[in-house]
Design a protein around this motif. Structure first.
Motif, PDB file in Angstrom:
ATOM      1  N   GLU A 145      44.563  56.815  38.728  1.00  0.00           N
ATOM      2  CA  GLU A 145      43.902  55.606  39.227  1.00  0.00           C
ATOM      3  C   GLU A 145      44.900  54.450  39.305  1.00  0.00           C
ATOM      4  N   LEU A 146      45.638  54.275  38.206  1.00  0.00           N
ATOM      5  CA  LEU A 146      46.588  53.156  38.177  1.00  0.00           C
ATOM      6  C   LEU A 146      47.648  53.313  39.264  1.00  0.00           C
ATOM      7  N   LEU A 147      47.999  54.578  39.542  1.00  0.00           N
ATOM      8  CA  LEU A 147      48.962  54.817  40.614  1.00  0.00           C
ATOM      9  C   LEU A 147      48.407  54.344  41.965  1.00  0.00           C
ATOM     10  N   SER A 152      48.100  50.443  46.325  1.00  0.00           N
ATOM     11  CA  SER A 152      47.280  49.473  47.065  1.00  0.00           C
ATOM     12  C   SER A 152      47.909  48.083  47.019  1.00  0.00           C
ATOM     13  N   LEU A 153      48.238  47.670  45.790  1.00  0.00           N
ATOM     14  CA  LEU A 153      48.786  46.312  45.659  1.00  0.00           C
ATOM     15  C   LEU A 153      50.181  46.222  46.291  1.00  0.00           C
ATOM     16  N   SER A 154      50.897  47.337  46.283  1.00  0.00           N
ATOM     17  CA  SER A 154      52.195  47.348  46.958  1.00  0.00           C
ATOM     18  C   SER A 154      52.011  47.112  48.457  1.00  0.00           C
ATOM     19  N   LEU A 210      44.191  44.667  49.202  1.00  0.00           N
ATOM     20  CA  LEU A 210      44.081  43.781  48.032  1.00  0.00           C
ATOM     21  C   LEU A 210      42.696  43.991  47.398  1.00  0.00           C
ATOM     22  N   ILE A 211      41.669  43.996  48.250  1.00  0.00           N
ATOM     23  CA  ILE A 211      40.299  44.197  47.756  1.00  0.00           C
ATOM     24  C   ILE A 211      40.175  45.583  47.106  1.00  0.00           C
ATOM     25  N   ILE A 212      40.636  46.608  47.834  1.00  0.00           N
ATOM     26  CA  ILE A 212      40.529  47.988  47.342  1.00  0.00           C
ATOM     27  C   ILE A 212      41.272  48.136  46.017  1.00  0.00           C
ATOM     28  N   GLY A 213      42.495  47.587  45.979  1.00  0.00           N
ATOM     29  CA  GLY A 213      43.325  47.707  44.783  1.00  0.00           C
ATOM     30  C   GLY A 213      42.659  47.067  43.571  1.00  0.00           C
ATOM     31  N   ILE A 214      42.159  45.836  43.748  1.00  0.00           N
ATOM     32  CA  ILE A 214      41.542  45.116  42.621  1.00  0.00           C
ATOM     33  C   ILE A 214      40.271  45.850  42.161  1.00  0.00           C
ATOM     34  N   THR A 255      39.005  51.375  36.979  1.00  0.00           N
ATOM     35  CA  THR A 255      39.737  52.029  35.896  1.00  0.00           C
ATOM     36  C   THR A 255      39.395  51.408  34.544  1.00  0.00           C
ATOM     37  N   PHE A 256      39.262  50.084  34.580  1.00  0.00           N
ATOM     38  CA  PHE A 256      38.988  49.387  33.309  1.00  0.00           C
ATOM     39  C   PHE A 256      37.533  49.545  32.843  1.00  0.00           C
ATOM     40  N   SER A 257      36.693  50.093  33.700  1.00  0.00           N
ATOM     41  CA  SER A 257      35.284  50.202  33.346  1.00  0.00           C
ATOM     42  C   SER A 257      34.910  51.562  32.752  1.00  0.00           C
ATOM     43  N   TYR A 258      35.932  52.467  32.653  1.00  0.00           N
ATOM     44  CA  TYR A 258      35.630  53.768  32.016  1.00  0.00           C
ATOM     45  C   TYR A 258      35.201  53.533  30.576  1.00  0.00           C
ATOM     46  N   PRO A 259      34.310  54.362  30.113  1.00  0.00           N
ATOM     47  CA  PRO A 259      33.825  54.183  28.737  1.00  0.00           C
ATOM     48  C   PRO A 259      34.952  54.254  27.696  1.00  0.00           C
TER      49      PRO A 259
END
Lengths: 633, 120
Positions: free
Chosen positions: A38-40, A45-47, A72-76, A82-86
């Motif tokens: 995900e982070l990749l 995306s941000l790149s 930018l929207i997709i990346g954010i 990713t940050f919302s995983y339990p």
């Protein structure tokens, strides 16, 4: 085509790799793999965003900028996903699989229509809408509102499927819609590429199709889907990298190359076609470049001189020292400009030249050689010398006419006393004269008058020689002028027992000429006819006739004639036919020479025919119509 | 009686002109340069002035102008008698204030005729 196979192979490989990772990695560590993947994608995306955004200033590519804003929207959103995983620390609200899936869905739902819209955006359209400020504001607003929706209101959204919850109605609707939009967009892009030839967009199409594939398999094969998504984003990145970075650079390189070629071409043109010699040498005064004019001016071909010492080739020995000084100065950075000097031609002749030497400076500002521009000023010099000579001659002429005026004055002054007192004697104011005395006085007067005529003729002749006589052209009656001249000498003719006759040509009425000069010409010829008549008399006929556009006037007499061998002397100065002639017939010896000048001044010719002992005919021609040569010298 | 002033630096020519003028019955005085002429013109009022152009101290045109400047010579006839006989000289002298022009060497008959025109 080959590329497609490669891409398919990569996707298959990723799928297999993901499948095996899924199989063999313990459940607890799968989250870690997923997180990394995900982070990749977020990173890619941000790149994309950063790249399109910051190259926009140079690329001015609205299409790329629009997609950049979308990523930018997709990346954010993916980042929030990713940050919302339990298993992640709490992200604003408590993390749940639904919340994570919510962000993921939002990203997918946003990307599909934006991709479709991007089909219609080209490099340079919608300049009002598509700019950095406007797009950035829209993107942030969209991210903010969608995030608020997912963070706080995801319970109210339609049931968001999670890998745990399995296939839901929402997913059954959303997935076909997004997939359709993207596939339709891909179809339109394919058409666009065919039309515009934007080949770099192919990667973009591949990327989005792969993205659809990843979406479809997401729920059954989570890890392969994540890996394939990274690949999809990579292809999109590749496409936009091409348009935002590569192409502008290529264009720049191409235009630089064009400029360089143009500059080179310009220089070559200048070098080849300059009238001046252009010579380049190194710091040791050795020729490295020699143009065509140099070949022409100095006679050496380029092959003959390249590598040779320029001073030795061109500079005369006596000027070598001076030349060395100039070279030293130029090497030290002090060029010389337009020095007039002398060079040697290959054949040893001397050439007047104007020499300019300037230091040749490389890109780093170092003096690496000398450039000389040499102009052949031989012709210029000659013209200058000619001008000086002409001025001197003009001056001489002026001095000459001043001298003549002075001479005339100085001769006339004593002649005044000679003639004046003689004439006074003749008036018998000082008393009666006997016959002998009267005859002597007549002789003095006659000699004095002759001298006066001579002075006048010499003046006329020299002035005409110097081109100082101007014609005063007017239209007058030719028969009338001839008649006037005949009237002037009527008395004299009677004394010589001569009959005067005039024969006119009805075709000639008037003529354009200087009337005074015309009468002078005719008077000289008539005087000669009278002077050289036979003692028993005879006749003198003046005929005028038209020959083409000239008037031909002849004066025929029945006088003593001219010997064959003397004909050539007639029009020369002071060439009276035998020494006795002058004494016997008078005259200055300039009359016919002046006549010839006057006729020629009008643009006519004069000649004589004679039979010794029978008579002479003098004929001259004058143009009937003047060629506007009034006042012509 | 008509009184004439002859300005002429050449002695022989002066003598000739004096003789001719006397021959037709005018009274005549001679001046050998410009200044002398101006001086003499002040002492006596002449009816006619015969002026050479090439004079030792000034040219005849200047001398004529200086005399002409005096009120009593405003309308006095002046004749240029000169050996300057190139083309245009006649016009030049007539334009600079002379009433008549006679070129040297003078034709005695012609000169007498011209003198006759100015009998007082």
């Amino acid at each position: 085509m080959k590329r497609i196979y490669k891409i398919l192979a990569v996707i298959a490989l990723l799928f297999v790799a993901g499948y095996f990772l899924d199989k063999f990695i313990p459940e607890g560590q799968k989250n870690f793999i997923e997180g990394i993947a995900e982070l990749l994608t977020v990173f890619v995306s941000l790149s994309i965003f950063a790249m399109t955004w910051f190259t926009y200033g140079k690329s001015k590519d609205n299409h790329a900028l629009f997609l950049g804003a979308a990523f930018l929207i997709i990346g954010i959103l993916d980042f929030f996903h990713t940050f919302s995983y339990p298993f992640m620390p709490e992200f604003i609200t408590p993390n749940t699989p639904e919340k994570a899936a919510g962000f993921w869905y939002m990203a997918r739902l946003v990307s599909a229509p934006l991709f479709l819209v991007s089909v219609f955006i080209y490099k340079d359209n919608f300049p009002k809408l598509i700019n950095r400020a406007y797009l950035f504001t829209l993107a942030i607003l969209l991210i903010f509102s969608l995030s608020v929706l997912v963070l706080f209101f995801h319970e109210h959204l339609p049931v968001i499927p999670t890998p745990e919850s399995g296939i839901s109605t929402a997913r059954m609707i959303a997935l076909p819609i997004t997939s359709f939009l993207i596939l339709y967009g891909s179809y339109l892009y394919t058409k666009r590429v065919q039309k515009t030839g934007e080949k770099y967009l192919t990667s973009l199409i591949y990327g989005f199709i792969i993205l659809v594939f990843s979406d479809i398999i997401y729920f059954n094969y989570e890890i392969p889907a994540h890996l394939i998504k990274v690949a999809a984003f990579y292809f999109i990145f590749l496409s936009l990298y091409k348009s935002s970075v590569d192409l502008p650079y290529e264009l720049l390189a191409i235009s630089e190359e064009k400029l360089r070629r143009a500059a080179e071409e310009n220089y070559k043109n200048l070098f080849d076609n300059a009238n001046d010699a252009i010579i380049i040498e190194d710091l040791q005064d050795r020729v490295t470049s020699w143009n065509k004019s140099a070949e022409k001016i100095f006679g050496f071909s380029a092959q003959e001189v390249i590598g040779k010492n320029l001073s030795e080739l061109l500079v005369p020995p006596q000027l070598l020292e001076e030349r060395q000084q100039q070279v030293n100065d130029a090497v030290a950075g002090r060029g010389i400009s337009g020095i007039e000097t002398i060079c040697m031609h290959k054949d040893g002749t001397k050439i007047d030249v104007s020499f300019t030497i300037s230091p040749l400076i490389d890109g780093d500002g170092r003096i690496v050689g000398l450039t000389s521009i040499v102009r052949d000023i031989t012709d210029h010099k000659k013209a200058e010398e000619l001008r000086i000579e002409t001025e001197r001659l003009i001056l001489t002429n002026q001095t000459k006419s001043e001298f003549l005026a002075m001479m005339s004055h100085e001769l006339r002054t004593p002649l005044n006393a000679v003639l004046g007192f003689s004439e006074l004697l003749k008036t018998k104011y000082a008393g009666e004269l006997n016959d002998k005395q009267e005859k002597y006085v007549d002789n003095v007067i006659s000699g004095g008058r002759h001298l006066l005529n001579l002075i006048q003729h010499i003046l006329d002749f020299t002035q005409m020689e110097a081109g100082q006589v101007k014609l005063n052209i007017e239209r007058f009656s030719l028969p009338g002028a001839i008649n006037d001249s005949l009237n002037h000498i009527k008395m004299d003719a009677q004394k010589h027992n001569l009959i005067l006759r005039q024969e006119n040509d009805p075709e000639i009425e008037s003529i354009d000429a200087d009337r005074m000069k015309f009468e002078e010409i005719l008077f000289t010829l008539l005087s000669n006819a009278l002077k050289f008549s036979k003692p028993q008399g005879g006749e003198v006929i003046v005929r005028a006739k038209k020959v083409k556009d000239m008037a031909q006037i002849s004066v025929s007499d029945t006088g003593i004639g001219v010997k064959e061998e003397d004909m050539g002397k007639l029009f020369r100065t002071f060439q009276q036919l035998d020494t006795g002639t002058s004494r016997k017939y008078g005259g200055t010896g300039l009359g016919l020479a002046i006549t010839k000048q006057l006729v020629e001044l009008h643009g006519g010719t004069v000649w004589a025919e004679s039979k010794y002992g029978e008579g002479t005919t003098f004929t001259f021609t004058l143009p009937l119509k003047s060629n506007k040569n009034e006042g012509k010298q | 009686m008509t009184i004439v002033l002859v300005v002429e630096d050449n002695k022989m020519n002066m003598e000739l002109e004096l003789e001719i003028i006397e021959a037709i019955g005018y009274s005549v005085h001679g001046a050998e340069d410009g200044n002398k002429a101006v001086e003499m013109a002040q002492k006596e009022t002449y009816d006619l002035i015969i002026m050479d152009i090439e004079l030792p101290d000034m040219n005849g045109i200047e001398a004529a102008r200086m005399i002409r400047d005096r009120p009593e010579y405003k309308n006095t006839p002046m004749i240029a008698v000169t050996a300057f006989a190139m083309k245009g000289d006649r016009e030049r002298f007539l334009a600079s204030g002379f009433n008549d022009y006679v070129e040297k060497p003078i034709d005695v008959q012609v000169f007498m005729k011209i003198l006759g025109k100015y009998k007082k």
